[in-house]
Write an enzyme that holds these catalytic residues in place. Structure first.
Site, mmCIF file in Angstrom:
data_model
loop_
_atom_site.group_PDB
_atom_site.id
_atom_site.type_symbol
_atom_site.label_atom_id
_atom_site.label_comp_id
_atom_site.label_asym_id
_atom_site.label_seq_id
_atom_site.Cartn_x
_atom_site.Cartn_y
_atom_site.Cartn_z
ATOM 1 N N ARG A 18 -57.972 -118.701 105.245
ATOM 2 C CA ARG A 18 -57.234 -117.302 104.188
ATOM 3 C C ARG A 18 -58.352 -116.600 103.805
ATOM 4 O O ARG A 18 -58.767 -116.834 102.452
ATOM 5 C CB ARG A 18 -56.489 -118.211 102.941
ATOM 6 C CG ARG A 18 -55.281 -116.760 102.378
ATOM 7 C CD ARG A 18 -54.330 -117.387 101.662
ATOM 8 N NE ARG A 18 -53.180 -118.192 101.896
ATOM 9 C CZ ARG A 18 -52.424 -117.664 101.047
ATOM 10 N NH1 ARG A 18 -52.123 -117.066 100.016
ATOM 11 N NH2 ARG A 18 -51.402 -118.591 101.505
ATOM 12 N N THR A 45 -57.656 -110.491 100.735
ATOM 13 C CA THR A 45 -56.384 -110.261 101.525
ATOM 14 C C THR A 45 -55.982 -110.561 101.094
ATOM 15 O O THR A 45 -54.433 -110.628 101.373
ATOM 16 C CB THR A 45 -56.723 -109.429 102.995
ATOM 17 O OG1 THR A 45 -57.126 -110.678 103.380
ATOM 18 C CG2 THR A 45 -57.949 -108.123 102.755
ATOM 19 N N ASP A 89 -49.628 -131.931 99.586
ATOM 20 C CA ASP A 89 -50.375 -130.853 101.234
ATOM 21 C C ASP A 89 -51.009 -132.512 101.893
ATOM 22 O O ASP A 89 -50.791 -132.906 102.324
ATOM 23 C CB ASP A 89 -51.952 -131.246 100.241
ATOM 24 C CG ASP A 89 -52.489 -130.014 100.778
ATOM 25 O OD1 ASP A 89 -53.104 -130.921 102.055
ATOM 26 O OD2 ASP A 89 -53.451 -129.021 100.791
ATOM 27 N N ASP A 96 -54.250 -133.213 103.281
ATOM 28 C CA ASP A 96 -54.860 -133.774 102.664
ATOM 29 C C ASP A 96 -53.786 -135.380 102.255
ATOM 30 O O ASP A 96 -54.728 -136.468 102.743
ATOM 31 C CB ASP A 96 -54.665 -133.483 101.079
ATOM 32 C CG ASP A 96 -55.349 -132.534 100.212
ATOM 33 O OD1 ASP A 96 -56.342 -132.142 101.336
ATOM 34 O OD2 ASP A 96 -55.378 -131.957 99.461
HETATM 35 N N1 URA Z 1 -49.235 -126.531 102.625
HETATM 36 C C1 URA Z 1 -48.767 -128.092 102.839
HETATM 37 O O1 URA Z 1 -49.613 -129.089 103.669
HETATM 38 N N2 URA Z 1 -47.972 -127.891 102.097
HETATM 39 C C2 URA Z 1 -47.434 -127.288 101.777
HETATM 40 O O2 URA Z 1 -45.776 -127.907 100.548
HETATM 41 C C3 URA Z 1 -47.256 -125.843 101.280
HETATM 42 C C4 URA Z 1 -48.131 -125.343 102.485
#
Ligand code: URA
Length: 209
Positions: free
Chosen positions: A104, A108, A200, A203
């Site tokens: 990302r 922007t 996530d 992770d």
């Molecule tokens: N990416 C993730 O790993 N979890 C989310 O909730 C949103 C994007």
């Protein structure tokens, strides 16, 4: 308009619940994501065309069906998509695997492609893009765009969980792409996490929290 398929098979739903659970550790999380990807691959390949062949059984001749040579490609979006690709390959071992990496842009906030490697016969293959979380939809929209730019004509998107915002973004940008989900959740929070989601995905898959 691309269709949204929420796969309600009890095994998919059961395993998704375990994946969501904050008490599920990395090893189990990774195994479950792979298992759900395999089960989703079963559903996503329902449309594959068949052709009749004759085989000799131990006691006679059978006219029976095999898949009629459809070429498939799996494209995980790095990095969390890697958690799903082996699960899909388990059912479709002859599929080719492409990779796409996006980051990302801090200014922007738009996804920018930093890596892409696809099979050379892109235009002949049907692609399944895999990414566990369809949040804002930015990465998925860009990944689909990248594949189309290189000649891909048939693309499906497979995610574990989506937010309505992500589904809408993909449908708006690419109305020819069907989306396959295990769960469609409520919303995104202010940090872009899917609520209730699973946290996530990268992770939790790789133990990097
Ligand atoms: N990416 C993730 O790993 N979890 C989310 O909730 C949103 C994007």
């Amino acid at each position: 308009m691309g269709k949204v398929h929420v796969l309600d098979h009890p095994l998919i739903q059961h395993k998704l619940t375990m994946i969501r659970d904050v008490n599920t550790g990395t090893k189990e999380f990774r195994e479950l994501v792979n298992e759900v990807a395999t089960l989703m691959a079963f559903e996503i390949t329902r449309h594959l065309p068949l052709k009749e062949v004759t085989v000799q059984t131990p006691v006679g001749q059978a006219t029976s069906n095999i898949i009629a040579g459809k070429k498939l490609g799996i494209v995980p979006i790095l990095r969390a998509g890697l958690g799903m690709s082996d699960g899909v390959l388990k059912l479709i071992p002859a599929a080719k695997v492409g990779h796409i990496g996006l980051y990302r842009d801090p200014e922007t906030l738009k996804p920018v492609e930093y890596y892409i490697k696809l099979p050379s016969d892109v235009h002949e293959r049907e692609f399944i893009i895999v990414d566990p979380m369809l949040a804002t939809g930015g990465s998925a929209v860009e990944a689909i765009h990248s594949l189309k730019k290189r000649g891909a004509k048939q693309i499906k998107l497979m995610c574990l969980i989506a937010a309505p915002e992500g589904v809408e973004a993909v449908q708006k940008a690419h109305d020819d792409v069907d989306i396959y989900l295990a769960g469609l959740d409520e919303k995104l929070n202010e940090k872009g996490y899917i609520i209730p989601g699973l946290g996530d995905a990268g992770d939790r898959l790789f133990g990097t929290k």
